[in-house]
Scaffold this motif. Sequence first.
Motif, PDB file in Angstrom:
ATOM      1  N   UNK A   1       0.837  -1.200   0.000  1.00  0.00           N
ATOM      2  CA  UNK A   1       0.000   0.000   0.000  1.00  0.00           C
ATOM      3  C   UNK A   1       0.874   1.253   0.000  1.00  0.00           C
ATOM      4  N   UNK A   2       1.957   1.210   0.769  1.00  0.00           N
ATOM      5  CA  UNK A   2       2.883   2.343   0.835  1.00  0.00           C
ATOM      6  C   UNK A   2       3.665   2.493  -0.469  1.00  0.00           C
ATOM      7  N   UNK A   3       4.066   1.363  -1.078  1.00  0.00           N
ATOM      8  CA  UNK A   3       4.855   1.389  -2.305  1.00  0.00           C
ATOM      9  C   UNK A   3       4.085   1.992  -3.467  1.00  0.00           C
ATOM     10  N   UNK A   4       2.765   1.956  -3.381  1.00  0.00           N
ATOM     11  CA  UNK A   4       1.949   2.522  -4.447  1.00  0.00           C
ATOM     12  C   UNK A   4       2.204   4.007  -4.664  1.00  0.00           C
ATOM     13  N   UNK A   5       2.770   4.680  -3.666  1.00  0.00           N
ATOM     14  CA  UNK A   5       3.063   6.118  -3.791  1.00  0.00           C
ATOM     15  C   UNK A   5       4.293   6.374  -4.641  1.00  0.00           C
ATOM     16  N   UNK A   6       5.091   5.313  -4.878  1.00  0.00           N
ATOM     17  CA  UNK A   6       6.401   5.513  -5.505  1.00  0.00           C
ATOM     18  C   UNK A   6       6.519   4.752  -6.822  1.00  0.00           C
ATOM     19  N   UNK A   7       5.501   4.862  -7.654  1.00  0.00           N
ATOM     20  CA  UNK A   7       5.542   4.165  -8.936  1.00  0.00           C
ATOM     21  C   UNK A   7       6.492   4.849  -9.925  1.00  0.00           C
ATOM     22  N   UNK A   8       6.682   6.147  -9.737  1.00  0.00           N
ATOM     23  CA  UNK A   8       7.568   6.906 -10.620  1.00  0.00           C
ATOM     24  C   UNK A   8       8.838   7.294  -9.865  1.00  0.00           C
ATOM     25  N   UNK A   9       9.945   7.328 -10.602  1.00  0.00           N
ATOM     26  CA  UNK A   9      11.246   7.611  -9.986  1.00  0.00           C
ATOM     27  C   UNK A   9      11.443   9.096  -9.714  1.00  0.00           C
ATOM     28  N   UNK A  10      10.579   9.905 -10.259  1.00  0.00           N
ATOM     29  CA  UNK A  10      10.739  11.360 -10.115  1.00  0.00           C
ATOM     30  C   UNK A  10      10.712  11.768  -8.641  1.00  0.00           C
ATOM     31  N   UNK A  11      11.748  12.509  -8.238  1.00  0.00           N
ATOM     32  CA  UNK A  11      11.817  13.014  -6.869  1.00  0.00           C
ATOM     33  C   UNK A  11      12.360  12.002  -5.873  1.00  0.00           C
ATOM     34  N   UNK A  12      12.706  10.811  -6.338  1.00  0.00           N
ATOM     35  CA  UNK A  12      13.216   9.766  -5.451  1.00  0.00           C
ATOM     36  C   UNK A  12      14.688   9.497  -5.739  1.00  0.00           C
ATOM     37  N   UNK A  13      15.403   9.110  -4.706  1.00  0.00           N
ATOM     38  CA  UNK A  13      16.772   8.645  -4.914  1.00  0.00           C
ATOM     39  C   UNK A  13      16.706   7.249  -5.532  1.00  0.00           C
ATOM     40  N   UNK A  14      17.850   6.781  -6.047  1.00  0.00           N
ATOM     41  CA  UNK A  14      17.884   5.453  -6.652  1.00  0.00           C
ATOM     42  C   UNK A  14      17.473   4.393  -5.627  1.00  0.00           C
ATOM     43  N   UNK A  15      17.990   4.494  -4.396  1.00  0.00           N
ATOM     44  CA  UNK A  15      17.675   3.507  -3.360  1.00  0.00           C
ATOM     45  C   UNK A  15      16.204   3.557  -2.971  1.00  0.00           C
ATOM     46  N   UNK A  16      15.637   4.774  -2.896  1.00  0.00           N
ATOM     47  CA  UNK A  16      14.220   4.907  -2.546  1.00  0.00           C
ATOM     48  C   UNK A  16      13.335   4.305  -3.622  1.00  0.00           C
ATOM     49  N   UNK A  17      13.702   4.525  -4.879  1.00  0.00           N
ATOM     50  CA  UNK A  17      12.880   4.006  -5.972  1.00  0.00           C
ATOM     51  C   UNK A  17      12.945   2.483  -6.022  1.00  0.00           C
TER      52      UNK A  17
END
Length: 329
Positions: free
Chosen positions: A116-132
């Motif tokens: 459910x939380x991962x659904x917020x991070x479908x796109x790499x924009x604004x995320x570090x490589x490790x976060x994505x």
Amino acid sequence: MAKKQKLKADTVLKNYWRDSRRFADLFNAVLFEGEEIIKAEELEDADTEESAVLEHGERAESIEAARDSIKIRKASSACGIEYVLLANESQGHIHYAMPMRIMGYEYADYRKQYEANAGKYRKAEGLSRDEYLSKMKAADKFAGVITVVVYYGAEPWNAATTLHGMLDIPERMKPYINDYRMLLVEARENSLKFHNADNADLFSLLKIILDRSLSREEAESRALEYSTRHRPQKAVLMTLAGAAGSRIDYNQFEKGDADMGTLFDEIAKEGEVRGEARGEVIGGAKQIIAMGSELGLNETDILSHLMAKLSITKQTAAEYLSMFGKQTI
């Protein structure tokens, strides 16, 4: 239609623990020695379906299971966490893999939160490589999961209550192998402090009913005396009937005609029927094992015959083979 309908233990117990007052009282008794930390009004029902997918490289395996009951609690400062998932599992029989089973349930709970939380991070924009790649940020936190197993059997729980208890490992290696423990409540014997009258009545009567040191007459006398003094609610009697696996007419509860005497009569009848049925199965098992040994069948073939002829599980068949196999030699 037959008037008597079998009360399925899992169904009637789920209904009983669906009440937030009883649910909160159980967890307060187990976690806080009866101190009323968790409030019924803080609890919300959660989805009891626990499904998860385990991914191993190119392989994926699904895990499907259903909890007995789960409630979400937004925790106060007393617990020091934002919120927690509380789950109750009801067991009528000893389960020798219960710590692993609870581990699987709780993994599914955490996995559901992660997805459910991962659904917020479908796109790499604004995320570090490790976060994505993690689909998670360092600041993201999940709810803790606490499971309480309530065991309603008459025999003492002799199975493991930790993952380590299920493993054959050298003592010196234990610090390096992760353990997993379960919270177990035995209805037959416990010192829990309940404030909810239904819980107090249920566990007090279960202690009497499950006490193998008492004769049926003594147990019935004590249960009747307790019921006269405390007058347990219909829900408690229904739950007792379900936990005992007895047959009883639902209408008797609705009309108020069912009492402890009625319940004990039904429990006794069920015990006689189960005893006769078990005797027939044991007799059949002995015959199959003896015949298989005479014909020179191996253990695998004998197990298959036991399972097919007696409609029993592989575990039960193996137990019969272990008990009666040596007698045929």
